[in-house]
Design a protein around this motif. Structure first.
Motif, PDB file in Angstrom:
ATOM      1  N   ASN A 118      98.517 -99.490   7.524  1.00 15.47           N
ATOM      2  CA  ASN A 118      98.840-100.781   8.668  1.00 15.47           C
ATOM      3  C   ASN A 118     100.466-100.719   9.110  1.00 15.47           C
ATOM      4  N   ILE A 119     100.944-100.941   7.461  1.00 11.65           N
ATOM      5  CA  ILE A 119     102.288-100.666   7.577  1.00 11.65           C
ATOM      6  C   ILE A 119     103.071-100.270   7.804  1.00 11.65           C
ATOM      7  N   SER A 120     102.538 -98.491   7.981  1.00 13.90           N
ATOM      8  CA  SER A 120     103.122 -97.658   8.094  1.00 13.90           C
ATOM      9  C   SER A 120     103.253 -96.389   9.306  1.00 13.90           C
ATOM     10  N   THR A 180     110.022 -92.285   8.244  1.00 15.39           N
ATOM     11  CA  THR A 180     109.335 -91.191   7.317  1.00 15.39           C
ATOM     12  C   THR A 180     108.142 -92.030   6.886  1.00 15.39           C
ATOM     13  N   LYS A 181     107.861 -90.949   5.916  1.00 16.21           N
ATOM     14  CA  LYS A 181     107.162 -91.929   4.664  1.00 16.21           C
ATOM     15  C   LYS A 181     107.910 -91.578   4.031  1.00 16.21           C
ATOM     16  N   GLU A 218     114.085 -86.585   0.557  1.00 19.43           N
ATOM     17  CA  GLU A 218     113.946 -85.843   1.222  1.00 19.43           C
ATOM     18  C   GLU A 218     113.318 -86.132   2.276  1.00 19.43           C
ATOM     19  N   ASN A 219     113.331 -85.358   3.968  1.00 22.21           N
ATOM     20  CA  ASN A 219     112.846 -85.059   4.301  1.00 22.21           C
ATOM     21  C   ASN A 219     112.914 -86.386   5.835  1.00 22.21           C
ATOM     22  N   SER A 220     114.792 -87.110   5.569  1.00 19.40           N
ATOM     23  CA  SER A 220     115.067 -88.144   5.926  1.00 19.40           C
ATOM     24  C   SER A 220     116.409 -88.212   6.570  1.00 19.40           C
TER      25      SER A 220
END
Length: 225
Positions: A10-12, A18-19, A215-217
């Motif tokens: 719900n927060i994401s 990104t995660k 990473e990935n961000s």
């Protein structure tokens, strides 16, 4: 830290990140608590409250009785208009308004990432965080609201305001209040106006921090020496 972000769908769902960025917010909240870095945890530009919540969750994971205050600054009207030091309007693209006007005239919502204060508070209640820690939401453009509402000491300063002017303002206003070993996170490093504000500030105070990436961000962060 064992913190699968999937435990917090719900927060994401309301995060503009990104995660990996969400996990970083949680990790940094955890680590300043673990290592006893003095001060409060501050985010400027909380949007719907997602990364703000993850910093709270990280701190609570190691100390359910943390006595820090968590400060969330936001206009609660969305991102302000770009100025002469920006090359784009965050979330929109091309700048279509006149940037060569007094700075005060740019304190107008672009209509991007509008999350009213009640929505953010309700999110924090819904996620079970509102009553677990001291939370102070400060409403208004930071160039106004921060004048008389500031923490004395800061462990984390997370900036996510997308625009040169408020980024430069907050760095000048709060950097001296960050504890040694405290963390500064710049969410919008990929935006040229924000990057310019940060690099100018580094030059102004004579520092060349060791930049950490995610990473990935696109955000960066560093530890204050």
């Amino acid at each position: 830290m064992n913190h699968p972000i999937s435990h917090h769908p719900n927060i994401s769902a309301v995060c503009y990140s990104t995660k990996e960025t969400q996990a970083n917010s949680m990790d940094i909240g955890f680590n300043v608590e673990k290592f006893g870095i003095e001060g409060d945890i501050v985010e400027c530009g909380v949007a719907a409250g997602g990364n703000f919540a993850f910093m709270i969750i990280g701190a609570l994971a190691i100390n359910p009785n943390t006595n820090r205050t968590f400060w969330g600054y936001d206009s609660f009207q969305g991102i302000q208009l770009a100025g002469p030091n920006d090359t784009e309007q965050a979330g929109i693209g091309a700048i279509t308004h006149d940037v060569n006007v007094p700075a005060e005239d740019l304190l107008v919502s672009s209509g991007v990432t509008v999350h009213p204060e009640d929505e953010v508070r309700n999110n924090l209640v819904k996620w079970g965080l509102w009553d677990k820690v001291r939370i102070k939401l400060v409403s208004g453009w930071v160039q106004h609201s921060m004048e008389d509402q500031m923490p004395d000491k800061i462990a984390i300063l997370r900036l996510d305001m997308d625009i040169y002017e408020p980024t430069a303002y907050v760095l000048r206003k709060l950097y001296d209040r960050i504890s040694k070993g405290g963390i500064v996170i710049i969410d919008d490093w990929a935006l040229s106006g924000v990057r310019k504000a940060v690099e100018e500030f580094w030059q102004e105070i004579g520092i060349t921090p060791e930049i950490r990436t995610i990473e990935n961000s696109t955000p960066i962060w560093w530890v204050k020496g």
